[in-house]
Design a protein around this motif. Structure first.
Motif, PDB file in Angstrom:
ATOM      1  N   PRO A 125      13.393  -1.808   7.369  1.00 40.25           N
ATOM      2  CA  PRO A 125      14.108  -0.961   6.405  1.00 40.25           C
ATOM      3  C   PRO A 125      14.628  -1.775   5.221  1.00 40.25           C
ATOM      4  O   PRO A 125      14.835  -2.993   5.315  1.00 40.25           O
ATOM      5  CB  PRO A 125      15.257  -0.386   7.238  1.00 40.25           C
ATOM      6  N   LEU A 126      14.836  -1.068   4.115  1.00 36.00           N
ATOM      7  CA  LEU A 126      15.252  -1.714   2.864  1.00 36.00           C
ATOM      8  C   LEU A 126      16.561  -2.483   3.030  1.00 36.00           C
ATOM      9  O   LEU A 126      17.388  -2.174   3.901  1.00 36.00           O
ATOM     10  CB  LEU A 126      15.368  -0.681   1.755  1.00 36.00           C
ATOM     11  N   VAL A 127      16.735  -3.453   2.167  1.00 39.90           N
ATOM     12  CA  VAL A 127      17.951  -4.273   2.142  1.00 39.90           C
ATOM     13  C   VAL A 127      18.593  -4.116   0.770  1.00 39.90           C
ATOM     14  O   VAL A 127      17.922  -4.254  -0.254  1.00 39.90           O
ATOM     15  CB  VAL A 127      17.623  -5.751   2.405  1.00 39.90           C
ATOM     16  N   GLY A 130       0.788  -1.227   0.000  1.00 32.63           N
ATOM     17  CA  GLY A 130       0.000   0.000   0.000  1.00 32.63           C
ATOM     18  C   GLY A 130       0.818   1.273   0.000  1.00 32.63           C
ATOM     19  O   GLY A 130       0.267   2.362   0.159  1.00 32.63           O
ATOM     20  N   GLU A 131       2.136   1.165  -0.212  1.00 33.61           N
ATOM     21  CA  GLU A 131       3.001   2.341  -0.116  1.00 33.61           C
ATOM     22  C   GLU A 131       3.050   3.166  -1.390  1.00 33.61           C
ATOM     23  O   GLU A 131       3.351   4.353  -1.376  1.00 33.61           O
ATOM     24  CB  GLU A 131       4.431   1.922   0.277  1.00 33.61           C
ATOM     25  N   LEU A 186      14.170   7.791   1.612  1.00 34.36           N
ATOM     26  CA  LEU A 186      12.924   7.349   0.982  1.00 34.36           C
ATOM     27  C   LEU A 186      11.731   7.607   1.894  1.00 34.36           C
ATOM     28  O   LEU A 186      10.647   7.979   1.426  1.00 34.36           O
ATOM     29  CB  LEU A 186      13.021   5.867   0.610  1.00 34.36           C
ATOM     30  N   GLN A 187      11.919   7.429   3.191  1.00 34.84           N
ATOM     31  CA  GLN A 187      10.834   7.728   4.125  1.00 34.84           C
ATOM     32  C   GLN A 187      10.413   9.195   4.035  1.00 34.84           C
ATOM     33  O   GLN A 187       9.228   9.521   4.151  1.00 34.84           O
ATOM     34  CB  GLN A 187      11.272   7.407   5.555  1.00 34.84           C
ATOM     35  N   LYS A 188      11.382  10.065   3.819  1.00 31.68           N
ATOM     36  CA  LYS A 188      11.074  11.494   3.702  1.00 31.68           C
ATOM     37  C   LYS A 188      10.343  11.802   2.397  1.00 31.68           C
ATOM     38  O   LYS A 188       9.596  12.786   2.317  1.00 31.68           O
ATOM     39  CB  LYS A 188      12.357  12.311   3.787  1.00 31.68           C
ATOM     40  N   ASP A 207       5.142   5.502   7.181  1.00 25.42           N
ATOM     41  CA  ASP A 207       4.182   4.919   8.125  1.00 25.42           C
ATOM     42  C   ASP A 207       4.390   3.413   8.264  1.00 25.42           C
ATOM     43  O   ASP A 207       4.276   2.856   9.366  1.00 25.42           O
ATOM     44  CB  ASP A 207       2.752   5.197   7.668  1.00 25.42           C
ATOM     45  N   LEU A 208       4.703   2.748   7.159  1.00 26.63           N
ATOM     46  CA  LEU A 208       4.903   1.296   7.200  1.00 26.63           C
ATOM     47  C   LEU A 208       6.172   0.926   7.954  1.00 26.63           C
ATOM     48  O   LEU A 208       6.216  -0.098   8.647  1.00 26.63           O
ATOM     49  CB  LEU A 208       4.946   0.734   5.774  1.00 26.63           C
TER      50      LEU A 208
END
Length: 499
Positions: free
Chosen positions: A454-456, A370-371, A436-438, A445-446
């Motif tokens: 967090p991403l890998v 849902g992102e 990316l969150q910014k 939110d996720l």
């Protein structure tokens, strides 16, 4: 200064004066184009089916012509391909540009006698606009290389079929033919690696002043040149190289490596050509955005990207768009495409004149949770951190890992081929994730809600993407690696290349 260079300057000034006229009246030009296209196609099968004779306004047009992708338009396109006349545009197309679709198989995009000159004119005007702005015309006296598809045409019911770049190769103006490389024979080589080697042999001793192509394949050409010449920088092979013309992908992932290969900065022009039409080009060295060609035989529509999947999405004409919003680009063309979703997303950064940035693909996003993370957000997060850290990236792609092992939270898995790797990959990954969150509040939110971890980042071997494209039969030409996917088809193929 040679004769061609001297003549190009007054010609460029004349062309730019014409461009300035329609730039100031782009909305009016678009309204005129819509009515002209509708009138020209009113007696076609498509025009009759959609009551083109009743269209007087854009509201009339929207009420009669739905937004469609290739599959939706296929019943009409198949009739054109079968040789029927007056289906979507008057008569038959001059060409079909054959492209490979991920869902539609081979796609045949019609190119008409009216639309083909617009492709040529736009490519020419991109160069002439550069000449007029910079005063630099010397490159027209040297050799120019266009890394492109084969110019060999097939026939389908009497209509020439080929790749767009190959079709254009047959229509290069006579005054440029003597300057142009590679040779026709070399251009006809289908195997990309064999073709690049042949191009290297033909060009390594030439005075190349302009190079044009999709950045990853230009980089491959540069790498082969360097190998062939004992490690020389491109600036030492082509001492008068002045201009790099590119399109098809975001240049930023490749800029640092290409400039390092050259050994110095050269001017560049970004273009936005598609089989459906030449849409925009960079008209200033001081501005990376692209001038939307409002007077080029196409009527544009814009659907807010977040409404694209709605049953009745908002549709806007040029005069209704807003700045800094993502829109799916819809084309209506003088080759007979109507309400055609090209699959790209753009945003406007200026309305005086109308200038755009290409932000991604409608189908190239990640929203497994849902992102709805889009290409622009991913690329900006990565480049901002990479530039700050002195990291250089050759290529990358991102996919969701929905079912990680050992009960971990799901995550976004990034596959990156580094030209210069970060000193600390874990720290680099954290900074990219925070960036990316910014960019995307849903992703934020996720992560903060512990729905995702967090991403890998998976670091890939040198030439991993070249080897992947080779294995997929998509090496070279106009082929590009999708940056984002909601599935793991590419990701799973790349796992064998991880370090």
């Amino acid at each position: 200064m040679g004769l061609k260079a001297a003549l190009s300057k007054p010609f460029a000034a004349l062309v730019v004066r014409g461009i300035e006229k329609w730039k100031k009246h782009a909305v009016a030009a678009q309204e005129k184009t819509m009515l002209k296209l509708v009138d020209a196609a009113k007696d076609t099968a498509f025009g009759r089916d959609h009551d083109f004779k009743g269209i007087k306004t854009y509201a009339d047009f929207k009420s009669r012509v739905p937004v469609r992708d290739y599959e939706d338009l296929r019943p009409y396109i198949d009739r054109v391909v079968a040789g029927e006349v007056d289906v979507m545009w008057s008569g038959k197309p001059e060409y079909f540009a054959k492209t490979s679709g991920t869902t539609s198989g081979a796609k045949y995009i019609p190119i008409s006698k009216e639309s083909m000159p617009e492709h040529i004119k736009a490519a020419r005007n991109a160069l002439l606009t550069y000449v007029h702005e910079t005063g630099n015309a010397d490159f027209v006296n040297g050799k120019m290389i266009f890394l492109q598809g084969s110019p060999v045409m097939d026939k389908k019911n009497g209509i020439n079929v080929g790749r767009l770049s190959g079709i254009v190769a047959n229509l290069v103006p006579a005054y440029l033919q003597k300057n142009r490389l590679p040779s026709y024979k070399t251009n006809c080589i289908e195997d990309w690696e064999e073709k690049v080697d042949a191009i290297v042999e033909e060009t390594k001793d030439q005075d190349m002043t302009l190079i044009s192509g999709i950045p990853p394949w230009v980089q491959m050409y540069f790498d082969r040149l360097t190998e062939k010449t004992g490690g020389k920088k491109i600036k030492d092979i082509f001492k008068n190289l002045q201009l790099f013309v590119y399109g098809g992908v975001n240049y930023e992932p490749y800029r640092a490596k290409i400039e390092a290969s050259i050994g110095r900065k050269v001017d560049s022009i970004e273009t936005y050509p598609a089989s459906e039409g030449f849409i925009a080009y960079q008209d200033s060295q001081h501005d990376k955005s692209l001038l939307l060609l409002a007077d080029a035989g196409m009527f544009y529509e814009f659907v807010p990207a977040d409404e694209y999947s709605n049953e009745n999405p908002t549709r806007l004409s040029l005069g209704e768009v807003e700045l800094d919003k993502n829109y799916a680009l819809i084309l209506n063309t003088n080759a007979g495409l109507w309400g055609y979703s090209i699959g790209d997303t753009v945003k406007f950064v200026s309305k005086n004149p109308y200038k755009i940035l290409v932000t991604g693909r409608i189908k190239h996003f990640i929203s497994a949770f849902g992102e709805h993370v889009i290409g622009e957000e991913v690329e900006q997060a990565l480049w901002n951190v990479a530039n700050a850290e002195g990291v250089r990236i050759t290529e990358f792609t991102v996919a969701p890992q929905v079912n990680p092992p050992a009960g971990e939270l799901p995550y976004h898995e990034w596959f990156i081929e580094f030209a210069k790797a970060p000193a600390d990959l874990t720290d680099f990954s954290q900074k990219v994730d925070e960036a990316l969150q910014k960019k995307n509040i849903y992703y934020f939110d996720l992560i903060t809600g512990s729905i995702l971890q967090p991403l890998v980042i998976r670091s890939l071997q040198k030439d991993a993407f070249v080897n992947y494209m080779r294995s997929a039969g998509k090496l070279g030409g106009q082929n590009k690696v999708p940056r984002l996917a909601n599935d793991r088809k590419i990701a799973d193929s790349l796992t064998s290349f991880t370090i």
